[in-house]
Design a protein around this motif. Structure first.
Motif, PDB file in Angstrom:
ATOM      1  N   ALA A  30       0.756  -1.125  -0.022  1.00 53.39           N
ATOM      2  CA  ALA A  30      -0.085  -0.157  -0.061  1.00 53.39           C
ATOM      3  C   ALA A  30       0.731   1.320   0.097  1.00 53.39           C
ATOM      4  O   ALA A  30       0.598   2.288  -0.598  1.00 53.39           O
ATOM      5  N   ASP A  31       2.037   1.158   0.766  1.00 52.82           N
ATOM      6  CA  ASP A  31       2.773   2.302   0.779  1.00 52.82           C
ATOM      7  C   ASP A  31       3.559   2.544  -0.458  1.00 52.82           C
ATOM      8  O   ASP A  31       3.489   3.774  -1.086  1.00 52.82           O
ATOM      9  N   ALA A  32       3.648   1.451  -1.281  1.00 53.47           N
ATOM     10  CA  ALA A  32       4.440   1.586  -2.607  1.00 53.47           C
ATOM     11  C   ALA A  32       3.451   2.064  -3.580  1.00 53.47           C
ATOM     12  O   ALA A  32       3.786   3.024  -4.645  1.00 53.47           O
ATOM     13  N   LEU A  33       2.126   1.674  -3.547  1.00 53.77           N
ATOM     14  CA  LEU A  33       1.016   2.154  -4.468  1.00 53.77           C
ATOM     15  C   LEU A  33       0.846   3.643  -4.115  1.00 53.77           C
ATOM     16  O   LEU A  33       0.689   4.537  -5.256  1.00 53.77           O
ATOM     17  N   ASN A  34       0.781   4.005  -3.049  1.00 54.64           N
ATOM     18  CA  ASN A  34       0.472   5.536  -2.652  1.00 54.64           C
ATOM     19  C   ASN A  34       1.749   6.379  -3.075  1.00 54.64           C
ATOM     20  O   ASN A  34       1.442   7.492  -3.782  1.00 54.64           O
ATOM     21  N   HIS A  35       2.930   5.821  -3.058  1.00 53.27           N
ATOM     22  CA  HIS A  35       3.987   6.728  -3.542  1.00 53.27           C
ATOM     23  C   HIS A  35       3.951   6.800  -5.064  1.00 53.27           C
ATOM     24  O   HIS A  35       4.298   7.910  -5.754  1.00 53.27           O
ATOM     25  N   THR A  36       3.492   5.763  -5.878  1.00 54.59           N
ATOM     26  CA  THR A  36       3.412   5.721  -7.178  1.00 54.59           C
ATOM     27  C   THR A  36       2.360   6.491  -7.666  1.00 54.59           C
ATOM     28  O   THR A  36       2.357   7.327  -8.606  1.00 54.59           O
ATOM     29  N   ALA A  37       1.057   6.638  -6.993  1.00 55.64           N
ATOM     30  CA  ALA A  37       0.144   7.597  -7.077  1.00 55.64           C
ATOM     31  C   ALA A  37       0.489   8.915  -7.196  1.00 55.64           C
ATOM     32  O   ALA A  37      -0.029   9.788  -7.971  1.00 55.64           O
ATOM     33  N   ASN A  38       1.452   9.286  -6.175  1.00 56.94           N
ATOM     34  CA  ASN A  38       1.762  10.636  -6.119  1.00 56.94           C
ATOM     35  C   ASN A  38       2.544  11.092  -7.126  1.00 56.94           C
ATOM     36  O   ASN A  38       2.753  12.138  -7.539  1.00 56.94           O
ATOM     37  N   GLN A  39       3.384  10.083  -7.708  1.00 60.51           N
ATOM     38  CA  GLN A  39       4.367  10.371  -8.728  1.00 60.51           C
ATOM     39  C   GLN A  39       3.317  10.573 -10.083  1.00 60.51           C
ATOM     40  O   GLN A  39       3.535  11.642 -10.976  1.00 60.51           O
ATOM     41  N   ALA A  40       2.137   9.869  -9.935  1.00 61.80           N
ATOM     42  CA  ALA A  40       1.160   9.995 -11.267  1.00 61.80           C
ATOM     43  C   ALA A  40       0.818  11.575 -11.216  1.00 61.80           C
ATOM     44  O   ALA A  40       0.345  12.211 -11.967  1.00 61.80           O
ATOM     45  N   ASN A  41       0.445  12.079 -10.145  1.00 62.73           N
ATOM     46  CA  ASN A  41      -0.319  13.282  -9.744  1.00 62.73           C
ATOM     47  C   ASN A  41       0.644  14.356 -10.214  1.00 62.73           C
ATOM     48  O   ASN A  41       0.261  15.475 -10.765  1.00 62.73           O
ATOM     49  N   GLN A  42       1.783  14.125  -9.698  1.00 65.93           N
ATOM     50  CA  GLN A  42       2.958  15.143 -10.185  1.00 65.93           C
ATOM     51  C   GLN A  42       2.910  15.342 -11.683  1.00 65.93           C
ATOM     52  O   GLN A  42       3.234  16.251 -12.219  1.00 65.93           O
ATOM     53  N   ALA A  43       2.823  13.958 -12.455  1.00 67.55           N
ATOM     54  CA  ALA A  43       2.956  13.803 -13.898  1.00 67.55           C
ATOM     55  C   ALA A  43       1.627  14.643 -14.457  1.00 67.55           C
ATOM     56  O   ALA A  43       1.571  15.485 -15.248  1.00 67.55           O
TER      57      ALA A  43
END
Length: 262
Positions: A30-43
């Protein structure tokens, strides 16, 4: 308008977490998925900056994240669909969706007010004219728009009172009621003009409903991040390193957030 991120295709990476025991594998994932979602948000924010002309803070912060939890291993991103006072009665989705799917621009509150007053003809919309005082984002300044609506008797209720010009001395001294009027070409209304002394300018022009083409690649951006297995695997490794240091989150909730986080 929603995009999701999960680890459903990363069988090997997920299997490698099984040896951690207890609920730690799901917490790490879950922690990894949330980090990935934040990267998607920045993109997505970078995409907004690229395709929108001088985007306002409301537009740049239009993306919301629904975080993954150990019990729901999926993070989601979407354009906010809630209306608030700051966005003048529109949800960010209202003005972002036409940029994603193409199609007509939706009404602004000022246009609805002018139509209700019988000033803006049906099927017509407003755009800044030569005399408009634009803000830093290229829109008619809020102060001038308030003056226009007030002078034309088209201001909506604000804090319990109607903000239209009245016959009071204070209102007459402002001169908005006398300054703004509908400009016509023959019998056809073409816009709103402002006359102050000898100075006459057109501040708003009436136009047909603007049509937008598809240009904000919301789904493409989210899909690119979600399907980047190497990126998610790297984020799982980072989450594992945090777990080894005892820094994996222990309390979880479906956080809804709008700003990008590292």
């Amino acid at each position: 308008m929603r995009g999701s991120i999960s680890a459903q295709d990363l069988d090997d990476a997920v299997a490698s977490l099984a040896g951690l025991g207890g609920d730690l594998p799901n917490r790490v994932l879950a922690d990894a998925l949330n980090h990935t979602a934040n990267q998607a948000n920045q993109a997505l924010r970078s995409e907004i900056d690229d395709v929108f002309d001088q985007p306002t803070p409301f537009t740049r912060n239009a993306i919301r994240i629904l975080s993954a939890t150990p019990n729901r291993l999926e993070a989601a991103l979407w354009v906010k669909d809630e209306k608030d006072h700051a966005s003048k009665g529109q949800a960010p989705e209202d003005w972002v969706a036409p940029q994603v799917f193409g199609g007509p621009r939706v009404d602004k509150a000022s246009e609805r007010n002018l139509r209700a007053k019988g000033i803006l003809p049906a099927g017509m919309f407003i755009v800044p004219a030569a005399g408009a005082r634009l803000d830093q984002y290229g829109n008619v300044g809020r102060g001038q728009m308030r003056q226009i609506l007030s002078g034309l008797g088209a201001a909506e209720y604000t804090s319990g009172y109607r903000a239209n010009a009245t016959q009071s001395k204070r209102s007459k001294d402002k001169g908005h009621e006398q300054a703004f009027f509908v400009m016509k070409r023959g019998k056809r209304p073409i816009g709103i003009a402002e006359r102050r002394g000898e100075n006459l300018v057109m501040v708003l022009a009436f136009v047909r409903q603007p049509q937008y083409r598809e240009r904000f690649r919301f789904f493409d951006v989210v899909r690119r991040i979600a399907e980047d297995d190497a990126l998610l695997e790297a984020n799982i490794e980072k989450a594992l390193a945090k777990a080894a240091q005892g820094r994996t989150p222990t309390e979880w909730r479906r956080r809804r957030q709008s700003g990008p986080r590292a």
